[in-house]
Design an enzyme around this catalytic site. Structure first.
Site, short mmCIF file in Angstrom:
data_model
loop_
_atom_site.label_atom_id
_atom_site.label_comp_id
_atom_site.label_asym_id
_atom_site.label_seq_id
_atom_site.Cartn_x
_atom_site.Cartn_y
_atom_site.Cartn_z
CG MET A 139 -11.50 -2.14 5.50
SD MET A 139 -9.96 -1.77 4.62
CE MET A 139 -8.94 -1.04 5.90
CG ASP A 178 -5.05 2.71 0.89
OD1 ASP A 178 -6.09 2.01 0.86
OD2 ASP A 178 -3.97 2.30 1.33
CG HIS A 191 -3.94 -1.44 -1.44
ND1 HIS A 191 -5.08 -2.18 -1.66
CD2 HIS A 191 -4.25 -0.55 -0.46
CE1 HIS A 191 -6.04 -1.77 -0.84
NE2 HIS A 191 -5.56 -0.78 -0.10
CG ASP A 206 -6.20 -2.43 3.44
OD1 ASP A 206 -5.07 -2.21 3.92
OD2 ASP A 206 -6.82 -1.60 2.75
CG MET A 216 -7.70 7.67 2.49
SD MET A 216 -6.73 7.85 3.99
CE MET A 216 -6.16 6.17 4.19
CG MET A 264 -10.90 3.72 2.46
SD MET A 264 -9.37 3.71 3.37
CE MET A 264 -8.22 3.73 2.01
CB SER A 319 -0.90 0.00 1.24
OG SER A 319 -1.44 1.29 1.43
CG HIS A 365 -9.20 0.50 -0.24
ND1 HIS A 365 -8.57 0.30 0.98
CD2 HIS A 365 -10.53 0.52 0.04
CE1 HIS A 365 -9.48 0.23 1.93
NE2 HIS A 365 -10.67 0.36 1.39
C1 DX5 Z 1 -5.94 1.88 5.80
C2 DX5 Z 1 -5.60 1.58 4.38
C3 DX5 Z 1 -4.51 0.60 4.24
C4 DX5 Z 1 -3.20 0.99 4.88
C5 DX5 Z 1 -2.66 -0.25 5.52
O1 DX5 Z 1 -7.13 2.53 5.92
O2 DX5 Z 1 -6.72 1.12 3.65
O3 DX5 Z 1 -4.32 0.16 2.90
O4 DX5 Z 1 -2.25 1.51 4.00
O5 DX5 Z 1 -1.54 0.09 6.24
P1 DX5 Z 1 -0.79 -0.91 7.22
O6 DX5 Z 1 -0.38 -2.10 6.43
O7 DX5 Z 1 0.37 -0.09 7.71
O8 DX5 Z 1 -1.75 -1.25 8.33
ZN ZN Z 2 -6.38 0.08 1.63
#
Ligand code: DX5
Ligand code: ZN
Length: 221
Positions: free
Chosen positions: A138, A36, A34, A176, A38, A69, A9, A67
């Site tokens: 998650m 993310d 991956h 994740d 947000m 969010m 990620s 992903h």
């Molecule tokens: C968290 C993200 C993850 C995050 C995971 O909300 O969706 O993808 O990067 O990070 P680690 O592996 O450090 O928990």
């Molecule tokens: Zn993620």
């Protein structure tokens, strides 16, 4: 047992060094990247949008695992598809017409993923399982990297593995949050196909060794 796919990620990477970061992911043997997204509403922080994904796309040859969010993910699906996402995953908690959004992702020729936060039960996505390519469980509350995996969430992975077998579905199961060499073995035992890892991967000085460790492969010395 088949080695899981690894999806580092980039949330845990240095955003000012993305050319190197994308090279490191590919060189480590990880198959996916991956990404993310947000929006500061579904989760408190902001990261990046489709423009970033498009700019990163030529920098490695891995599968792009986006992903979302975000609230209203349906408004952005076309942009992420155009940006070069391979998998587009959105949150069940953010959408009412889940089946419609899954269908539109597939209509754009992309793989469709559904994600559930730790407090959401597998039951609520049971009706859409025939239509998904990926279920992203998650294992932390989304929003931040570097949190501790909530072990109870792995029970959902077991349930999904069971449902998939029973009904003959073909989706992949991903986890994740909090994946590291201590938590990965139990996740692999639970039947996970894809391991997302932020901190564990990017804090490791030897990323290929960490990739092998997380996948449960023999570490080459
Ligand atoms: C968290 C993200 C993850 C995050 C995971 O909300 O969706 O993808 O990067 O990070 P680690 O592996 O450090 O928990
Ligand atoms: Zn993620």
């Amino acid at each position: 047992m088949k080695a899981p796919i690894l999806a580092p990620s980039v949330l845990a990477a240095n955003f000012t060094q993305m050319t190197d970061v994308m090279g490191q992911i590919e060189a480590s043997g990880a198959e996916w990247t991956h990404l993310d997204v947000m929006d500061g509403v579904f989760v408190p922080d902001l990261t990046f949008g489709a423009k970033m994904v498009a700019d990163l796309r030529p920098l490695n040859r891995t599968i792009f695992d986006v992903h979302l969010m975000t609230v209203n993910p349906e408004k952005q699906i076309e942009s992420f598809a155009r940006a070069g996402a391979d998998y587009i995953t959105f949150h069940h908690e953010a959408v009412v017409h889940v089946h419609r959004v899954l269908t539109s992702i597939k209509g754009l020729g992309k793989k469709a993923g559904i994600s559930i936060v730790p407090s959401t039960a597998v039951n609520v996505i049971e009706e859409v399982l025939p239509f998904v390519d990926l279920v992203l469980v998650m294992t932390v509350n989304p929003g931040y990297g570097g949190q501790k995996l909530i072990p109870q969430c792995l029970e959902k992975v077991k349930r999904l593995t069971h449902l998939r077998e029973e009904k003959g579905y073909s989706f992949l199961i991903s986890i994740d949050g909090g994946v590291n060499p201590d938590t990965a073995p139990e996740a692999r035992n639970a039947g996970v196909d894809v391991l997302v890892a932020g901190d564990a991967f990017f804090k490791a000085p030897d990323k290929a060794a960490m990739a092998a460790l997380l996948k449960g492969c023999q570490v080459k010395t």
